[in-house]
Design an enzyme around this catalytic site. Structure first.
Site, PDB file in Angstrom:
ATOM      1  N   LYS A   1       7.155  13.038  -0.623  1.00  0.00           N
ATOM      2  CA  LYS A   1       8.262  13.402  -0.282  1.00  0.00           C
ATOM      3  C   LYS A   1       9.086  15.054  -0.759  1.00  0.00           C
ATOM      4  O   LYS A   1       9.673  15.654  -0.286  1.00  0.00           O
ATOM      5  CB  LYS A   1       9.478  13.212  -1.369  1.00  0.00           C
ATOM      6  CG  LYS A   1      10.902  12.150  -0.208  1.00  0.00           C
ATOM      7  CD  LYS A   1      11.402  11.025  -1.034  1.00  0.00           C
ATOM      8  CE  LYS A   1      12.825  10.482  -0.694  1.00  0.00           C
ATOM      9  NZ  LYS A   1      13.646   9.423  -1.913  1.00  0.00           N
TER      10      LYS A   1
ATOM     11  N   LYS B   1       1.079   2.351  14.272  1.00  0.00           N
ATOM     12  CA  LYS B   1       0.876   1.199  13.525  1.00  0.00           C
ATOM     13  C   LYS B   1       2.394   0.864  13.389  1.00  0.00           C
ATOM     14  O   LYS B   1       3.030   1.544  13.922  1.00  0.00           O
ATOM     15  CB  LYS B   1       0.245   1.527  11.972  1.00  0.00           C
ATOM     16  CG  LYS B   1       0.507   0.844  11.283  1.00  0.00           C
ATOM     17  CD  LYS B   1      -0.143   1.166   9.965  1.00  0.00           C
ATOM     18  CE  LYS B   1      -0.191   0.307   9.334  1.00  0.00           C
ATOM     19  NZ  LYS B   1       0.462   1.033   7.294  1.00  0.00           N
TER      20      LYS B   1
ATOM     21  N   LYS C   1       7.860  -0.310   9.654  1.00  0.00           N
ATOM     22  CA  LYS C   1       8.996  -0.159   9.718  1.00  0.00           C
ATOM     23  C   LYS C   1       9.848   0.963   9.643  1.00  0.00           C
ATOM     24  O   LYS C   1      10.999   1.309  10.338  1.00  0.00           O
ATOM     25  CB  LYS C   1      10.157  -0.685   8.253  1.00  0.00           C
ATOM     26  CG  LYS C   1      10.210  -2.489   7.973  1.00  0.00           C
ATOM     27  CD  LYS C   1      10.759  -2.344   6.923  1.00  0.00           C
ATOM     28  CE  LYS C   1       9.547  -1.916   5.936  1.00  0.00           C
ATOM     29  NZ  LYS C   1       9.246  -3.155   5.050  1.00  0.00           N
TER      30      LYS C   1
HETATM   31  P1  ADP Z   1       5.966  -1.006   6.375  1.00  0.00           P
HETATM   32  O1  ADP Z   1       5.046  -0.459   6.838  1.00  0.00           O
HETATM   33  O2  ADP Z   1       6.365  -1.778   7.349  1.00  0.00           O
HETATM   34  O3  ADP Z   1       7.091  -0.214   5.990  1.00  0.00           O
HETATM   35  P2  ADP Z   1       5.252  -2.172   4.317  1.00  0.00           P
HETATM   36  O4  ADP Z   1       4.231  -0.286   3.655  1.00  0.00           O
HETATM   37  O5  ADP Z   1       5.851  -2.677   3.332  1.00  0.00           O
HETATM   38  O6  ADP Z   1       5.330  -2.263   5.297  1.00  0.00           O
HETATM   39  O7  ADP Z   1       3.737  -2.904   4.054  1.00  0.00           O
HETATM   40  C1  ADP Z   1       3.558  -4.296   3.395  1.00  0.00           C
HETATM   41  C2  ADP Z   1       1.718  -4.721   3.658  1.00  0.00           C
HETATM   42  O8  ADP Z   1       2.190  -4.814   5.054  1.00  0.00           O
HETATM   43  C3  ADP Z   1       0.586  -3.651   2.848  1.00  0.00           C
HETATM   44  O9  ADP Z   1       0.179  -4.717   2.978  1.00  0.00           O
HETATM   45  C4  ADP Z   1       0.583  -2.923   4.372  1.00  0.00           C
HETATM   46  O10 ADP Z   1      -1.233  -2.720   4.129  1.00  0.00           O
HETATM   47  C5  ADP Z   1       0.877  -4.216   5.075  1.00  0.00           C
HETATM   48  N1  ADP Z   1       0.789  -3.800   6.883  1.00  0.00           N
HETATM   49  C6  ADP Z   1       1.905  -3.362   6.488  1.00  0.00           C
HETATM   50  N2  ADP Z   1       2.165  -2.664   8.706  1.00  0.00           N
HETATM   51  C7  ADP Z   1       0.658  -3.470   8.830  1.00  0.00           C
HETATM   52  C8  ADP Z   1       0.174  -3.371  10.074  1.00  0.00           C
HETATM   53  N3  ADP Z   1       0.657  -2.362  11.595  1.00  0.00           N
HETATM   54  N4  ADP Z   1      -1.217  -2.814  10.212  1.00  0.00           N
HETATM   55  C9  ADP Z   1      -1.628  -3.909   9.142  1.00  0.00           C
HETATM   56  N5  ADP Z   1      -0.956  -4.377   8.163  1.00  0.00           N
HETATM   57  C10 ADP Z   1       0.324  -3.848   8.376  1.00  0.00           C
END
Ligand code: ADP
Ligand code: TRP
Length: 323
Positions: free
Chosen positions: A110, A190, A193
């Site tokens: 950030k 990947k 969100k």
């Molecule tokens: P986002 O990237 O959608 O904000 P988060 O960071 O909240 O998701 O991820 C929550 C959990 O899900 C973490 O343990 C993260 O490693 C796993 N995760 C999120 N996206 C993926 C993905 N595309 N492949 C594998 N694991 C993921």
């Protein structure tokens, strides 16, 4: 093993969250202690609409239970139901060196972008350390991006123990979640969100089909043979299909005469079948919010009982309270 992990309620869970995290939490729920919580205090650093936040928390609880988190085995709770965690955060803050936090990526990224950070974001890893330390957790399943925070946790716990010359806190180990499950999103990047390329686990079927049909593919004509391993649709299909089903679809790719629409339809069918039972369980839970709240309350009761012990140990070690 005393397992603990937290998941932020910042949106509906998607396939990446399931294969990359939730499925693995569920697999670890038979351990001596399996604590999982919805990190709503952490989510406050990004979600600033109260109804949106409480909706995400409710959905997170329902989704986790629907997907197979079993309250008879695992303890599921809301982070904010445990006031002990914020008290411990302060105790830890007094022994956390600034340079440790300055290195942490959420804040550093950030700052590099020139965005002003709140103290909440800066001290986010200390709250996370308290989450872990409060229950004497020794194994923390997390994605690679969170390993840095476990290192901070170890550092802070160790420093507290050294300063007060007592083994007050347990030093946790990260259990890095399988990277084979790096789920791609609809654009091939990947799934996340933050990239707007997610497919939600409990997406309504019509919308689900539409999202799947919109997955990016190359422009190889229908007649031409295709390489399944180079196709995003096939990568996703593998998550849901048996080996036999995978071989059959791979053969269709290689023989030519198959359009991507057909592969996408197979993906839609496989994903629907995979989550069918969970979807039914989810519908029952949605119709029964009291049952969900009871699980969270019971989880909080258990977590607080353990947390109180550890917090008292810490308070005593640093000379707080009556003697
Ligand atoms: P986002 O990237 O959608 O904000 P988060 O960071 O909240 O998701 O991820 C929550 C959990 O899900 C973490 O343990 C993260 O490693 C796993 N995760 C999120 N996206 C993926 C993905 N595309 N492949 C594998 N694991 C993921
Ligand atoms: N920061 C974690 C994430 O964004 C969520 C989290 C909060 C957590 N507290 C935790 C994970 C304690 C493991 C242990 O994914």
């Amino acid at each position: 093993m005393k397992v603990l992990s937290g998941i932020q309620p910042t949106g509906r869970f998607h396939w990446g969250n399931y294969f990359g995290a939730i499925r693995q939490y569920i697999a670890l729920q038979n351990n001596e202690q399996a604590f999982y919580f919805i990190a709503d205090l952490h989510a406050l650093t990004t979600v600033r609409e109260p109804q949106v936040l409480s909706g995400f928390v409710q959905d997170a609880a329902i989704d986790l239970l629907a997907l197979g988190l079993d309250p008879a085995k695992a303890t599921l709770f809301r982070q904010s139901d445990i006031p002990e965690v914020t008290e411990l955060t302060w105790l830890l803050m007094t022994v956390t060196q600034m340079h440790l936090l300055e290195k942490c990526h959420a804040y550093k990224d950030k700052k590099a972008k020139g965005i002003a950070a709140d103290a909440g974001l800066f001290t986010y890893p200390v709250l996370m350390a308290a989450d872990i330390i409060l229950y004497d957790s020794n194994v923390v399943p997390v994605g690679v991006d969170q390993v840095q925070h476990i290192e901070v946790t170890r550092d802070v716990a160790q420093r507290f123990n050294t300063i007060y010359n007592k083994e007050v806190f347990v030093l946790p180990e990260p259990h890095v979640l399988s990277q084979t499950a790096k789920v791609p999103g609809t654009d091939g990047e990947k799934m996340s969100k933050s990239y707007g390329n997610t497919i939600e686990i409990f997406e309504e079927p019509k919308k689900l089909r539409k999202k799947i049909m919109a997955i990016k593919t190359d422009s190889t004509p229908v007649e031409a043979p295709k390489d399944p391993e180079a196709c995003n649709v096939f990568t996703l299909y593998k998550l849901f299909a048996s080996q036999e089903q995978q071989d059959a679809l791979a053969a269709r790719y290689r023989s030519g005469g198959m359009g991507y629409g057909e592969a996408k339809q197979s993906l839609f069918d496989a994903a629907n079948a995979y989550f069918a039972e969970a979807r039914d369980r989810r519908a029952q839970l949605v119709a029964n919010p009291k049952q969900v709240e009871d699980v969270l309350q019971e989880g909080a009761r258990k977590a607080r009982a353990k947390g109180r012990e550890v917090l008292d140990r810490a308070r005593e070690a640093c000379g707080l309270g009556r003697t």
